[in-house]
Design a protein around this motif. Sequence first.
Motif, PDB file in Angstrom:
ATOM      1  N   ARG A   1     -48.202 -33.601 -41.461  1.00  0.00           N
ATOM      2  CA  ARG A   1     -46.935 -34.183 -41.900  1.00  0.00           C
ATOM      3  C   ARG A   1     -46.177 -34.871 -40.768  1.00  0.00           C
ATOM      4  NH1 ARG A   1     -42.903 -30.936 -40.002  1.00  0.00           N
ATOM      5  NH2 ARG A   1     -43.382 -28.756 -39.576  1.00  0.00           N
ATOM      6  N   ARG A   2     -46.747 -34.781 -39.536  1.00  0.00           N
ATOM      7  CA  ARG A   2     -46.046 -35.332 -38.389  1.00  0.00           C
ATOM      8  C   ARG A   2     -46.141 -36.848 -38.392  1.00  0.00           C
ATOM      9  NH1 ARG A   2     -45.903 -33.007 -32.322  1.00  0.00           N
ATOM     10  NH2 ARG A   2     -45.099 -34.826 -31.257  1.00  0.00           N
ATOM     11  N   SER A   3     -45.032 -37.516 -38.325  1.00  0.00           N
ATOM     12  CA  SER A   3     -44.999 -38.975 -38.295  1.00  0.00           C
ATOM     13  C   SER A   3     -43.715 -39.411 -37.629  1.00  0.00           C
ATOM     14  CB  SER A   3     -45.078 -39.540 -39.720  1.00  0.00           C
ATOM     15  OG  SER A   3     -43.854 -39.284 -40.397  1.00  0.00           O
ATOM     16  N   SER A   4     -43.532 -40.730 -37.560  1.00  0.00           N
ATOM     17  CA  SER A   4     -42.313 -41.257 -36.940  1.00  0.00           C
ATOM     18  C   SER A   4     -41.115 -41.135 -37.874  1.00  0.00           C
ATOM     19  CB  SER A   4     -42.526 -42.722 -36.551  1.00  0.00           C
ATOM     20  OG  SER A   4     -42.861 -43.493 -37.703  1.00  0.00           O
ATOM     21  N   GLU A   5     -41.366 -40.762 -39.127  1.00  0.00           N
ATOM     22  CA  GLU A   5     -40.257 -40.568 -40.060  1.00  0.00           C
ATOM     23  C   GLU A   5     -39.540 -39.265 -39.741  1.00  0.00           C
ATOM     24  OE1 GLU A   5     -39.151 -42.700 -42.441  1.00  0.00           O
ATOM     25  OE2 GLU A   5     -40.580 -44.053 -41.480  1.00  0.00           O
ATOM     26  N   PRO A   6     -38.209 -39.285 -39.737  1.00  0.00           N
ATOM     27  CA  PRO A   6     -37.475 -38.071 -39.370  1.00  0.00           C
ATOM     28  C   PRO A   6     -37.452 -37.040 -40.491  1.00  0.00           C
ATOM     29  CG  PRO A   6     -35.930 -39.786 -40.001  1.00  0.00           C
ATOM     30  CD  PRO A   6     -37.302 -40.418 -40.014  1.00  0.00           C
ATOM     31  N   THR A   7     -37.252 -35.808 -40.103  1.00  0.00           N
ATOM     32  CA  THR A   7     -37.009 -34.718 -41.047  1.00  0.00           C
ATOM     33  C   THR A   7     -35.518 -34.406 -41.019  1.00  0.00           C
ATOM     34  OG1 THR A   7     -39.202 -33.774 -40.670  1.00  0.00           O
ATOM     35  CG2 THR A   7     -37.534 -32.316 -41.627  1.00  0.00           C
ATOM     36  N   LYS A   8     -34.904 -34.352 -42.202  1.00  0.00           N
ATOM     37  CA  LYS A   8     -33.465 -34.065 -42.283  1.00  0.00           C
ATOM     38  C   LYS A   8     -33.260 -32.555 -42.268  1.00  0.00           C
ATOM     39  CE  LYS A   8     -29.239 -35.889 -43.277  1.00  0.00           C
ATOM     40  NZ  LYS A   8     -28.521 -35.091 -44.197  1.00  0.00           N
TER      41      LYS A   8
ATOM     42  N   LYS B   1     -29.986 -30.348 -42.327  1.00  0.00           N
ATOM     43  CA  LYS B   1     -28.522 -30.387 -42.441  1.00  0.00           C
ATOM     44  C   LYS B   1     -28.033 -31.766 -42.007  1.00  0.00           C
ATOM     45  CE  LYS B   1     -28.268 -26.168 -43.943  1.00  0.00           C
ATOM     46  NZ  LYS B   1     -27.918 -25.873 -45.343  1.00  0.00           N
ATOM     47  N   HIS B   2     -27.246 -31.836 -40.922  1.00  0.00           N
ATOM     48  CA  HIS B   2     -26.697 -33.118 -40.477  1.00  0.00           C
ATOM     49  C   HIS B   2     -27.514 -33.720 -39.332  1.00  0.00           C
ATOM     50  CE1 HIS B   2     -24.949 -29.864 -38.089  1.00  0.00           C
ATOM     51  NE2 HIS B   2     -24.966 -30.722 -37.082  1.00  0.00           N
ATOM     52  N   LEU B   3     -28.712 -33.195 -39.108  1.00  0.00           N
ATOM     53  CA  LEU B   3     -29.560 -33.689 -38.023  1.00  0.00           C
ATOM     54  C   LEU B   3     -30.761 -34.443 -38.572  1.00  0.00           C
ATOM     55  CD1 LEU B   3     -29.722 -30.537 -35.708  1.00  0.00           C
ATOM     56  CD2 LEU B   3     -28.083 -32.428 -35.613  1.00  0.00           C
ATOM     57  N   LEU B   4     -31.201 -35.418 -37.815  1.00  0.00           N
ATOM     58  CA  LEU B   4     -32.456 -36.113 -38.071  1.00  0.00           C
ATOM     59  C   LEU B   4     -33.393 -35.769 -36.913  1.00  0.00           C
ATOM     60  CD1 LEU B   4     -31.147 -39.630 -39.180  1.00  0.00           C
ATOM     61  CD2 LEU B   4     -31.986 -37.789 -40.648  1.00  0.00           C
ATOM     62  N   VAL B   5     -34.507 -35.118 -37.232  1.00  0.00           N
ATOM     63  CA  VAL B   5     -35.441 -34.683 -36.196  1.00  0.00           C
ATOM     64  C   VAL B   5     -36.670 -35.595 -36.224  1.00  0.00           C
ATOM     65  CG1 VAL B   5     -36.794 -32.766 -35.290  1.00  0.00           C
ATOM     66  CG2 VAL B   5     -34.629 -32.313 -36.487  1.00  0.00           C
ATOM     67  N   TYR B   6     -36.840 -36.359 -35.150  1.00  0.00           N
ATOM     68  CA  TYR B   6     -38.009 -37.230 -34.999  1.00  0.00           C
ATOM     69  C   TYR B   6     -39.027 -36.466 -34.164  1.00  0.00           C
ATOM     70  CZ  TYR B   6     -34.977 -41.040 -36.595  1.00  0.00           C
ATOM     71  OH  TYR B   6     -34.135 -41.849 -37.328  1.00  0.00           O
ATOM     72  N   GLU B   7     -39.852 -35.685 -34.843  1.00  0.00           N
ATOM     73  CA  GLU B   7     -40.748 -34.782 -34.119  1.00  0.00           C
ATOM     74  C   GLU B   7     -41.742 -35.547 -33.264  1.00  0.00           C
ATOM     75  OE1 GLU B   7     -43.730 -31.002 -34.888  1.00  0.00           O
ATOM     76  OE2 GLU B   7     -42.975 -32.142 -36.581  1.00  0.00           O
ATOM     77  N   ALA B   8     -42.300 -36.633 -33.794  1.00  0.00           N
ATOM     78  CA  ALA B   8     -43.308 -37.385 -33.050  1.00  0.00           C
ATOM     79  C   ALA B   8     -42.738 -38.005 -31.785  1.00  0.00           C
ATOM     80  CB  ALA B   8     -43.917 -38.480 -33.936  1.00  0.00           C
TER      81      ALA B   8
END
Length: 227
Positions: free
Chosen positions: A123-130, A132-139
């Motif tokens: 599921r890891r990609s450049s798309e962020p995971t929301k 709460k109020h954070l956007l996490v760009y894991e990649a």
Amino acid sequence: MTTNSIKLLYIEDDTEIGELVTEQLRSKSYEVKWLKSGEEALREAEGCSLVVLDVMLPGLDGFTIGQRLKKANPDLPILMLSARTSIDDKLQGLEFADDYVTKPFHPDELSARIEVLLRRGGRRSSEPTKVKHLLVYEAENRIVHADTGEELALGGKQFHIFMFLFRHLGQILTKEQIYEAVWGESYLDGDKTLMVHIRHLREKIEKDPASPEVVETIRGLGYRVRA
């Protein structure tokens, strides 16, 4: 996750350990390519879903090999295996690796950690995971405040604590699990180090650190990040 056709690259120069780990992984139906040095790592990593990499190797060390592998393929999960347990070594490894396991380890723990990394890789990609109020760009190893667009600068320990919780999204993790993952040492009952770092982390990521919504305290159990 089915392990059919999943190819792992394993780099370890110790013959006894290498044979045991290779046998264990093959018993889980992984296809394993075992190298005793990292000279051919870049070529052999092609088509692999994950790399298990020892630190102490003849010639180029595991840190150098891992950095080259990650540069060539940022999405390739790397799990470091090492007898070196110092905090500095672990943090150096986690600058590029996705997990760091210290020797001695139980074969079932290694298999479980590989399974987690493979699930994340799906599921890891450049798309962020929301969250709460954070956007996490894991990649990209970035965390952005969704409301303000501000990229949050977290200290090394704070970042590794958050990402360990994030990578186990929704799971309750004990203080012992978090401390061991981030510091590479056994947690001593009564130690306030983790609690202090989580307080500082909350000051940076929570809208109201006194009423945290991102890093939740589960009383008597540990902590959790819930989307």
